[in-house]
Design a protein around this motif. Structure first.
Motif, PDB file in Angstrom:
ATOM      1  N   GLY A   1      -3.861  -1.355  -8.603  1.00 43.07           N
ATOM      2  CA  GLY A   1      -3.769  -2.812  -8.677  1.00 43.07           C
ATOM      3  C   GLY A   1      -4.121  -3.562  -7.408  1.00 43.07           C
ATOM      4  N   GLY A   2      -4.758  -2.888  -6.444  1.00 43.00           N
ATOM      5  CA  GLY A   2      -5.113  -3.582  -5.204  1.00 43.00           C
ATOM      6  C   GLY A   2      -6.388  -4.400  -5.340  1.00 43.00           C
ATOM      7  N   THR A   3      -6.643  -5.259  -4.352  1.00 41.46           N
ATOM      8  CA  THR A   3      -7.864  -6.062  -4.383  1.00 41.46           C
ATOM      9  C   THR A   3      -8.921  -5.509  -3.430  1.00 41.46           C
ATOM     10  N   GLY A   6      -6.545  -5.920   1.358  1.00 41.51           N
ATOM     11  CA  GLY A   6      -5.252  -5.903   2.054  1.00 41.51           C
ATOM     12  C   GLY A   6      -5.354  -5.554   3.534  1.00 41.51           C
ATOM     13  N   LEU A   7      -6.049  -4.449   3.840  1.00 41.22           N
ATOM     14  CA  LEU A   7      -6.103  -4.019   5.241  1.00 41.22           C
ATOM     15  C   LEU A   7      -7.023  -4.916   6.072  1.00 41.22           C
ATOM     16  N   ALA A   8      -8.050  -5.499   5.423  1.00 42.57           N
ATOM     17  CA  ALA A   8      -8.916  -6.449   6.149  1.00 42.57           C
ATOM     18  C   ALA A   8      -8.080  -7.663   6.561  1.00 42.57           C
ATOM     19  N   ILE A   9      -7.233  -8.142   5.654  1.00 49.27           N
ATOM     20  CA  ILE A   9      -6.353  -9.276   5.966  1.00 49.27           C
ATOM     21  C   ILE A   9      -5.403  -8.891   7.107  1.00 49.27           C
ATOM     22  N   ASN A  51       0.833  -1.212   0.000  1.00 47.49           N
ATOM     23  CA  ASN A  51       0.000   0.000   0.000  1.00 47.49           C
ATOM     24  C   ASN A  51       0.863   1.257   0.000  1.00 47.49           C
ATOM     25  N   ALA A  52       1.890   1.257   0.855  1.00 48.08           N
ATOM     26  CA  ALA A  52       2.741   2.445   0.978  1.00 48.08           C
ATOM     27  C   ALA A  52       3.342   2.795  -0.381  1.00 48.08           C
ATOM     28  N   ILE A  53       3.799   1.787  -1.114  1.00 53.61           N
ATOM     29  CA  ILE A  53       4.377   2.047  -2.437  1.00 53.61           C
ATOM     30  C   ILE A  53       3.276   2.493  -3.409  1.00 53.61           C
ATOM     31  N   GLY A 104       1.268  12.134   3.777  1.00 52.18           N
ATOM     32  CA  GLY A 104       1.609  10.719   3.921  1.00 52.18           C
ATOM     33  C   GLY A 104       0.918  10.049   5.088  1.00 52.18           C
ATOM     34  N   SER A 105       1.199   8.758   5.249  1.00 52.07           N
ATOM     35  CA  SER A 105       0.519   7.953   6.271  1.00 52.07           C
ATOM     36  C   SER A 105       1.523   7.067   6.998  1.00 52.07           C
ATOM     37  N   THR A 106       1.146   6.697   8.228  1.00 52.54           N
ATOM     38  CA  THR A 106       1.929   5.726   8.985  1.00 52.54           C
ATOM     39  C   THR A 106       0.983   4.672   9.531  1.00 52.54           C
ATOM     40  N   PHE A 146     -13.166  -4.316   0.929  1.00 50.90           N
ATOM     41  CA  PHE A 146     -13.445  -3.525  -0.275  1.00 50.90           C
ATOM     42  C   PHE A 146     -13.701  -2.046  -0.008  1.00 50.90           C
ATOM     43  N   TYR A 147     -13.407  -1.596   1.209  1.00 53.15           N
ATOM     44  CA  TYR A 147     -13.563  -0.151   1.465  1.00 53.15           C
ATOM     45  C   TYR A 147     -12.398   0.583   0.819  1.00 53.15           C
ATOM     46  N   ARG A 148     -12.721   1.602   0.040  1.00 55.72           N
ATOM     47  CA  ARG A 148     -11.672   2.343  -0.639  1.00 55.72           C
ATOM     48  C   ARG A 148     -11.881   3.836  -0.517  1.00 55.72           C
ATOM     49  N   VAL A 149     -10.758   4.554  -0.340  1.00 52.41           N
ATOM     50  CA  VAL A 149     -10.844   6.005  -0.224  1.00 52.41           C
ATOM     51  C   VAL A 149     -11.150   6.581  -1.596  1.00 52.41           C
ATOM     52  N   SER A 150     -10.383   6.172  -2.593  1.00 51.93           N
ATOM     53  CA  SER A 150     -10.648   6.610  -3.959  1.00 51.93           C
ATOM     54  C   SER A 150     -10.678   5.369  -4.835  1.00 51.93           C
ATOM     55  N   THR A 151     -11.873   5.023  -5.304  1.00 51.60           N
ATOM     56  CA  THR A 151     -12.023   3.764  -6.036  1.00 51.60           C
ATOM     57  C   THR A 151     -11.130   3.730  -7.262  1.00 51.60           C
TER      58      THR A 151
END
Ligand code: ADP
Length: 265
Positions: A214-216, A219-222, A157-159, A243-245, A202-207
């Motif tokens: 290329g995400g599914t 990721g964060l749910a896992i 995600n960070a990349i 940015g985010s941490t 499947f929650y996304r900030v910007s679909t």
């Protein structure tokens, strides 16, 4: 089977009176189980046809059919994406149905950090500066495969959410008696009102940005499920445009002394 699951809530009513509210949640739990089984079965059934499609696509040589080259490339990209989605859905179902980790071991964190940095660089293809900092000097006790998938989702995600020229920092440090694995980026950041929902499936900030990257959407749910199985917490701080941490906080019971490597003469 006539067992009933009750959800109990104690609510203060007046100074010396409490209300006990009992709710029958058996049906809710049953529906939840059906949903999980359904997702697990569908994902499993999709695996074989996808493998076949993917296999035949790989056999088509774009040089033999130059007119088809762009279509073949797109079909390969999409079938790759679908395969990843099915794998992520299966991982998530497995994690959801597990009450505990199948296997626990001492996870060598310096090797883990090296692997994460290698994956980050491979994904970035030189477009980001990737740095690693390891001041913890301890290892973690838990599921190796599971922890790797949680951390590597954060790194990917960070990349993916940091424009070229930005940087990604992976850090493992002590905090009190516990330890923290932190992934920081100098990317797009996330508006505060989205933060509480990020780990939903499947929650996304910007679909559009997420699809392109290329995400599914899993990721964060896992990551959250893996951390739950380790009684660990996922914290996020973020600032739009800066940015985010993402921090994975492990308790003292997950910390193990790092095995000293013997240097042979
Ligand atoms: P996805 O596959 O869409 O990346 P995730 O579950 O990994 O799914 O993440 C959920 C959403 O959280 C992403 O779609 C993205 O909008 C946001 N997000 C996750 N990590 C970051 C990050 N490091 N920077 C900015 N946004 C992020």
């Amino acid at each position: 089977n006539s067992s009933v699951t009750l959800s109990l809530r104690l609510i203060p009513y007046s100074e010396n009176l409490w209300l006990l509210v009992a709710r029958d949640v058996s049906r809710l739990l049953h529906l939840e189980q059906m949903r999980r089984d359904f997702v697990a079965n569908v994902s499993h059934e999709l695996r074989t046809p996808l493998t076949v499609v993917h296999g035949y696509l790989d056999m088509l040589d774009p040089e033999e059919h130059p007119d088809w080259a762009p279509m073949l490339a797109e079909m390969q990209r999409q079938s790759q994406r679908m395969t990843q989605l099915v794998e992520d859905l299966l991982t998530l179902s497995r994690l959801e149905s597990q009450g505990s980790l199948p296997e626990e071991e001492s996870v060598a964190m310096s090797a883990m950090l090296n692997t994460l940095a290698r994956e980050a660089n491979a994904l970035s293809q030189g477009r980001h500066q990737v740095t690693v900092e390891d001041t913890a000097g301890v290892d973690l006790w838990g599921g190796h495969k599971e922890l790797h998938s949680a951390f590597s989702n954060l790194v990917s995600n960070a990349i993916r959410y940091t424009p070229a020229g930005g940087s990604v920092h992976i850090r493992f440090r002590r905090e009190g008696p516990g330890a923290v694995l932190e992934v920081s980026d100098t990317g797009y950041g996330i508006p505060a009102h989205h933060l509480p929902r990020l780990t939903e499936r499947f929650y996304r900030v910007s679909t559009s940005r997420s699809r392109e990257s290329g995400g599914t959407g899993l990721g964060l749910a896992i990551c959250k499920h893996v951390l739950n199985l380790h009684q660990a917490r996922l914290l996020v701080t973020s600032e739009v445009g800066r940015g985010s941490t993402f921090s994975c906080q492990f308790g003292a019971e997950r910390v193990r002394p790092r095995e000293a490597l013997e240097v042979l003469p």
